[in-house]
Every structure is written in structure tokens, then in C-alpha cells.
Design a protein around this motif. Sequence first.
Motif: not given
Length: 82
Positions: A21, A23-24, A30, A34
Motif C-alpha cells: 500500500r 502512501p498517497t 492513507d 492501511e
Amino acid sequence: MGEPTEPDDDPAAPAPLGVPRTPTGHAEVDAHLERLGDADHLATDGHVEVYEDVHRGLRDALTALDARPGPPVPPPPYGPRS
């Protein structure tokens, strides 16, 4: 021959998918991404609740972006004409 040995791994036990995943940079998004990691520790029938929760959170975050006021619109360069 002796007793058959049991495998060490339980095929029905939850196992992490190992999906990264990234992070944006948007804290709220985010946090929802998560939350997807919670599904790694649940049986398959528990995934739906996590996915629906994440989907709802991401949808709400997008809706909030639409609700935020944007920059002010500049007035027209000319007044009304007669």
C-alpha cells in the motif's frame, strides 16, 4: 508405516496477501488504505466488512473534496452593457 504427519501450515488460516500500500500523502486516504491490512488477519468471510468500511471512507473523502470551496471566481472583466 507410522502415523501420517500433519502439515505445519493450516490452509484455512488467514494469511497476509502481501499487497503493498503506497502512501498517497493525504492522511485520511492513507488511513483508509492501511485499514485494508486488517483483512490480512481475518478469514475470507470477514473481508467484506473491511472492504465496505474502506470503500465508505474513501467515498466520503472524495465527497468532502467536492464540498470544499474552491478558489474565488474572478469577476467578469467588463461591466454590464447597455
